[in-house]
Enzyme design. Structure first.
Site, PDB file in Angstrom:
ATOM      1  N   LYS A 114       0.709  -1.190   0.007  1.00  0.00           N
ATOM      2  CA  LYS A 114       0.033  -0.365  -0.192  1.00  0.00           C
ATOM      3  C   LYS A 114       0.916   1.167   0.048  1.00  0.00           C
ATOM      4  CE  LYS A 114      -4.031  -2.183   2.315  1.00  0.00           C
ATOM      5  NZ  LYS A 114      -4.320  -2.600   3.358  1.00  0.00           N
ATOM      6  N   GLN A 152      -4.466  -1.466   9.555  1.00  0.00           N
ATOM      7  CA  GLN A 152      -4.465  -2.753   8.920  1.00  0.00           C
ATOM      8  C   GLN A 152      -5.243  -3.485  10.096  1.00  0.00           C
ATOM      9  OE1 GLN A 152      -3.500  -3.450   5.822  1.00  0.00           O
ATOM     10  NE2 GLN A 152      -3.884  -5.459   6.363  1.00  0.00           N
ATOM     11  N   ASP A 207     -11.200   3.280   3.937  1.00  0.00           N
ATOM     12  CA  ASP A 207     -11.759   1.904   3.937  1.00  0.00           C
ATOM     13  C   ASP A 207     -13.203   1.602   3.991  1.00  0.00           C
ATOM     14  OD1 ASP A 207      -9.901   0.120   3.740  1.00  0.00           O
ATOM     15  OD2 ASP A 207      -9.525  -0.064   5.985  1.00  0.00           O
TER      16      ASP A 207
END
Ligand code: NDP
Length: 301
Positions: free
Chosen positions: A54, A98, A121
């Site tokens: 990422k 994460q 997200d």
């Protein structure tokens, strides 16, 4: 009939190319640099690989990218303080914690602490609610279903799914439910199936659009697929592959690919289908956050 293979790697590369070009334009015209912060707690090797890729992709896109690595025994309080400091940081547009987090930390509490306008997200209740009520102009949509929709629209050549039956197998908050909402917003007639659904093969066989997000290797068989259907396989399952040598394994989806590709009109492979879209859409969401900060329109994909 042999299905059109939906090349997720190529489409993801196109999305990243657009993000990179639009980022350069945004910086030139407004001075705003998209900023992403990734927070990882603990040493899980798979999570570390994801976080590194990422960060690398964000830098390639021209973003300001920071990674905060916190030890396994970080307290919930310290992690919440980290999230709060990123909420308050004016150069950060996207915050990604994460998952999974260590057991002693309440994941839900952490996610709900992320400012909704930085929740790239799309897991915060505000963003879930906005997607559910069709307020997608100001929402963040979870990356995997958002990427699946981009692939679907490419495969079908249209954004309008009027008159089409869509069946989503799986009702998780991160894939199944948001996917169903996106399909509904695009005018499909949507059924959500799950482990308690009766006659699942028959339900699937009615689908013009079949999305499998289950986590069971090759569960969807060819005779579950309506001839000509668009099949989006979200599943990622590692299975033994003795044909590759002793102790070897490989990745497969939730759909029995070879046999289903004979029936479907279009189908995503695993790997190389939905998987590459997830990071691409994370970059797209972060750029969207930066465009909102700058007060300009965000690109569409
Ligand atoms: P979850 O485990 O959270 O949800 C799985 C869903 O499948 C549940 O709704 C469950 O039903 C349903 N299900 C389980 N068994 C059956 C069955 N036998 N028949 C019908 N439905 C069933 O998984 P996720 O949504 O997080 O992920 C799904 C898959 O997608 C996984 O393989 C995961 O690795 C992959 N994934 C891929 C991503 C990517 O980037 N490509 C990103 C995220 C996930 P119930 O609710 O009744 O238990």
């Amino acid at each position: 009939m042999s299905a059109q293979i939906i090349d997720g790697k190529a489409v993801a590369a196109e999305v990243v190319e657009t993000v990179t070009a639009e980022t350069a334009k945004l910086i030139k015209e407004t001075g705003v640099v998209p900023g992403i912060a990734v927070v990882i707690v603990g040493e899980d090797p798979a999570s570390q690989v994801y976080v590194r890729s990422k960060g690398k992709r964000a830098t390639e896109c021209g973003f300001h990218s920071v990674t905060h690595t916190m030890p396994e025994d970080t307290s919930e309080e310290d992690l919440l303080a980290m999230v709060q400091s990123l909420n308050d940081d004016p150069v950060i547009d996207g915050i990604l914690v994460q998952l999974p987090l260590p057991k002693h930390i309440d994941e839900g509490k952490v996610i709900q602490t992320i400012a909704p306008e930085k929740d790239v997200d799309g897991f915060h209740f505000i963003n879930v609610g906005k997607l559910g009520t069709g307020e997608t102009d100001t929402a963040f949509v979870p990356c995997t279903p958002a990427g699946s929709m981009v692939l679907l629209k490419k495969a079908l050549g249209t954004e309008d799914l009027s008159g089409l039956n869509a069946v989503v197998v799986g009702r998780s908050n991160i894939v199944g439910k948001p996917m169903a909402n996106l399909l509904l917003s695009a005018n499909a007639t949507v059924t959500i199936a799950h482990s308690r659904t009766k006659d699942l093969p028959q339900k699937c066989a009615e689908a013009d659009i079949l999305v499998a997000a289950v986590g069971r290797a090759e569960m969807v068989k060819a005779d579950w697929v309506k001839p000509g259907a668009a099949v989006i396989d979200v599943g990622i399952n590692r299975v033994d592959a003795p044909e590759k040598g002793e102790g070897k394994s490989k990745l497969v989806g939730d759909v029995a690919y070879d046999e289903s590709a004979e029936i479907a009109g279009s189908i995503t492979p695993v790997p190389g289908g939905v998987g590459p879209m997830t990071i691409a859409m994370l970059m797209a969401n972060t750029l969207t956050g930066a465009c909102r900060r700058a007060g300009v329109d965000a690109p569409t994909y």
